[in-house]
Design an enzyme around this catalytic site. Sequence first.
Site, PDB file in Angstrom:
ATOM      1  N   CYS A  13       0.450  -0.944   0.113  1.00 58.40           N
ATOM      2  CA  CYS A  13      -0.084   0.214   0.079  1.00 58.40           C
ATOM      3  C   CYS A  13       0.953   1.461  -0.392  1.00 58.40           C
ATOM      4  O   CYS A  13       1.639   1.184   0.094  1.00 58.40           O
ATOM      5  CB  CYS A  13      -0.639  -0.440   1.287  1.00 58.40           C
ATOM      6  SG  CYS A  13      -2.218  -1.188   0.791  1.00 58.40           S
ATOM      7  N   HIS A  69      -5.625  -1.285  -2.608  1.00 57.19           N
ATOM      8  CA  HIS A  69      -5.335  -2.382  -1.446  1.00 57.19           C
ATOM      9  C   HIS A  69      -6.134  -3.680  -2.548  1.00 57.19           C
ATOM     10  O   HIS A  69      -5.733  -4.528  -2.519  1.00 57.19           O
ATOM     11  CB  HIS A  69      -5.614  -2.201  -0.523  1.00 57.19           C
ATOM     12  CG  HIS A  69      -5.097  -4.016   0.570  1.00 57.19           C
ATOM     13  ND1 HIS A  69      -4.272  -4.083   0.543  1.00 57.19           N
ATOM     14  CD2 HIS A  69      -5.635  -4.565   1.235  1.00 57.19           C
ATOM     15  CE1 HIS A  69      -3.948  -5.530   1.314  1.00 57.19           C
ATOM     16  NE2 HIS A  69      -4.531  -6.019   1.243  1.00 57.19           N
ATOM     17  N   ASN A 115       0.528 -14.720  -9.654  1.00 60.55           N
ATOM     18  CA  ASN A 115       0.124 -15.304  -8.744  1.00 60.55           C
ATOM     19  C   ASN A 115      -1.132 -14.925  -7.742  1.00 60.55           C
ATOM     20  O   ASN A 115      -0.736 -13.711  -7.115  1.00 60.55           O
ATOM     21  CB  ASN A 115       1.350 -15.865  -7.633  1.00 60.55           C
ATOM     22  CG  ASN A 115       1.798 -16.204  -8.586  1.00 60.55           C
ATOM     23  OD1 ASN A 115       2.248 -17.387  -8.819  1.00 60.55           O
ATOM     24  ND2 ASN A 115       3.112 -16.245  -7.399  1.00 60.55           N
ATOM     25  N   HIS A 154      -2.318  -7.406  -1.915  1.00 58.09           N
ATOM     26  CA  HIS A 154      -2.540  -6.445  -2.346  1.00 58.09           C
ATOM     27  C   HIS A 154      -2.331  -7.190  -3.742  1.00 58.09           C
ATOM     28  O   HIS A 154      -1.668  -6.896  -4.031  1.00 58.09           O
ATOM     29  CB  HIS A 154      -2.115  -5.072  -1.674  1.00 58.09           C
ATOM     30  CG  HIS A 154      -1.863  -4.277  -2.746  1.00 58.09           C
ATOM     31  ND1 HIS A 154      -1.771  -2.915  -1.913  1.00 58.09           N
ATOM     32  CD2 HIS A 154      -1.607  -3.938  -3.916  1.00 58.09           C
ATOM     33  CE1 HIS A 154      -2.333  -1.736  -2.969  1.00 58.09           C
ATOM     34  NE2 HIS A 154      -1.707  -2.660  -3.599  1.00 58.09           N
ATOM     35  N   HIS A 199      -0.181  -7.993  -6.582  1.00 59.67           N
ATOM     36  CA  HIS A 199       0.643  -7.627  -7.710  1.00 59.67           C
ATOM     37  C   HIS A 199       1.445  -8.900  -8.338  1.00 59.67           C
ATOM     38  O   HIS A 199       0.497  -9.650  -9.011  1.00 59.67           O
ATOM     39  CB  HIS A 199       1.647  -7.343  -6.068  1.00 59.67           C
ATOM     40  CG  HIS A 199       2.208  -8.523  -5.974  1.00 59.67           C
ATOM     41  ND1 HIS A 199       1.273  -9.394  -5.036  1.00 59.67           N
ATOM     42  CD2 HIS A 199       3.253  -9.256  -5.247  1.00 59.67           C
ATOM     43  CE1 HIS A 199       1.279 -10.408  -4.446  1.00 59.67           C
ATOM     44  NE2 HIS A 199       3.155 -10.066  -4.520  1.00 59.67           N
TER      45      HIS A 199
END
Lengths: 358, 358
Positions: free
Chosen positions: B75, B134, B174, B185, B187
């Site tokens: 974040c 988030h 993933n 979060h 990514h």
Amino acid sequence: MTPGPVRRRLADGREILYFDDEPGRPHDAVDSRPLDRVTTDSELRWDPMFGGWAVLAGHRQARTYRPPAGRCPLCPTRGEYATEIPDASYDVVVFENRFPSFTGAGERPCTQPVEGLAVPGYGRCEVVVPTDVHKAGIADLSPGRVRTLIDAWAQRTDELSHRPDIAAVSVFENRGDAVGVTLEHTHQQIYAFPFVPPITARFAASMADHRDRTGRCLVCDQLTHSLDAGDRTVSRRTKWSVVVPFAARWPFEVNVVPHRHVRGLPDLDAPERDELAEVWRDLFRRYDALFDQPRLPTIAAWHQMPSGTVDGHLFAQAFSVQRDADKLKYLAGSESAYGQWVLDVPPERTAELLRAAG
Amino acid sequence: MTPGPVRRRLADGREILYFDDEPGRPHDAVDSRPLDRVTTDSELRWDPMFGGWAVLAGHRQARTYRPPAGRCPLCPTRGEYATEIPDASYDVVVFENRFPSFTGAGERPCTQPVEGLAVPGYGRCEVVVPTDVHKAGIADLSPGRVRTLIDAWAQRTDELSHRPDIAAVSVFENRGDAVGVTLEHTHQQIYAFPFVPPITARFAASMADHRDRTGRCLVCDQLTHSLDAGDRTVSRRTKWSVVVPFAARWPFEVNVVPHRHVRGLPDLDAPERDELAEVWRDLFRRYDALFDQPRLPTIAAWHQMPSGTVDGHLFAQAFSVQRDADKLKYLAGSESAYGQWVLDVPPERTAELLRAAG
């Protein structure tokens, strides 16, 4: 070396084989279930991108999934509920899987497939149940029972590997929810593949290459290397050693290796089988002690050479999918998409922990 | 084609790069955390039994694991709690992983290793964060933001693949607890490998072999084959198609393929990137609709050629580890010990379900 199993048929025609601790036990119970014949539609599809055969077994989507208590299909049949095993008690039993990845007999698929090729998935999948006690794990069985189990693995390997349409026979045990086991009752599986599966093919190529370059057996050399190093040895006995491989990929990975250069399970002599029964129970006792968790989720798999390969050196590979007391090892992008394993626990530390758990 | 990223350093010296939707945004926040320099002990160990390098990264055992709410390191930094990203808001940010599988720079490991060889694990692992919200998933982002994300992937691939010690650059996401994601979060990750990972090597060999035999590109041929068959097509646009591979291994596996024969992400032109932004969002929207479950556990991975390979055809592979509304696909003995996948859902059925989810 061992008396052959007693052979019977289940209601739908599948074969069931009883291996007894002592010969002479009757197996007269009849499977009275109104079972339809198993119909499967296994298909092998050649993958031109990443190589190898993808197995499509749509009928497995309906397989038995974590049945409720009292409905275990691997328990003996003792009351109203008829299981897969008609007898009211048994020692070791082997039967054809009702939801097999491969079934039937035919030709091996061609080895130089064209794009888009699909062929039927012939072969055989068997379930091995080493105890009629629902909750018993390998470590709870007597050495004599584990010895009977080893005889069963060896007999099945021997018989199946002589089928002309079988290319490789694998014997493995999945254990624990985290490995995706759908039946809690301890069991192993035998996959008699109509082709050589990728890791077996890779291992066979490594063996052949090492023999060509050095004139020696790769597994013999690796075992010597590990025992000489010492810091990756878990246990060393007269006929077997348990070592952590130098380049382990999995948490708590070990190799269980016979000291004698034997090709497969059928080639083990009686003293080797006796000692293996001890070593095998001891290994699972160590796994269970590692985090003081009964049934640490593990995979244990025998690596045997493809059918027709003369050179070879049997070993078992066992590992956990749990990397810490409360953390699983997941296979994510690196492993699943690129085939690259990353290990958190050094092999030398694994050996130290497994020695201490003995 | 795109302005370069704004480059800063985190408190421990790691690089952080900001990719903005619109140029000119200031990035003046300073990372004030009292961080020690990252020390890693990544080691590559050659595996003579099954081939390839096993990566040992012991420091990763201590990596951040499902942090509590308010302690997400991805974040933006907005209050007392300083995250990995000093700015109070951002579009797309890329930084070096604090717990990398590979780090530092050096020589590539030799390609003909002897037994027992261990070398340092040089390379680079980056984290890509495409939103400062988030809870936002790919499908929640604007097409413009996904376009910025694609530019970031392309820039990172381009820069890292020019390093002489990097052999292959992978970009993957993933998603979901079941894939083992430790940070909720959204990514992606970039692994710049010092060697060619096994599946990439296998794919490159298939490409080269097909070119030798036919003079044509394997991916071009496979795409034509899939689109002609029709029953494995999920969506077909002007510059991209999404198809289920004929020999899929994973539940709900698709390939996202550019129609043009482009080697990697950096070679995509502006119209291709624009359309990919739509296609990528659409794919994740379909996954989420499949069982009406937001964030179906998935792995999405770009396959790019090893550095220095001239021929190549980019594609992404995406799949789920969930095989039904309430059942996961586990990798047990057959997959993990023998490398043999068994699929329950036919590819043609996958395509049908994903088309209906559109």
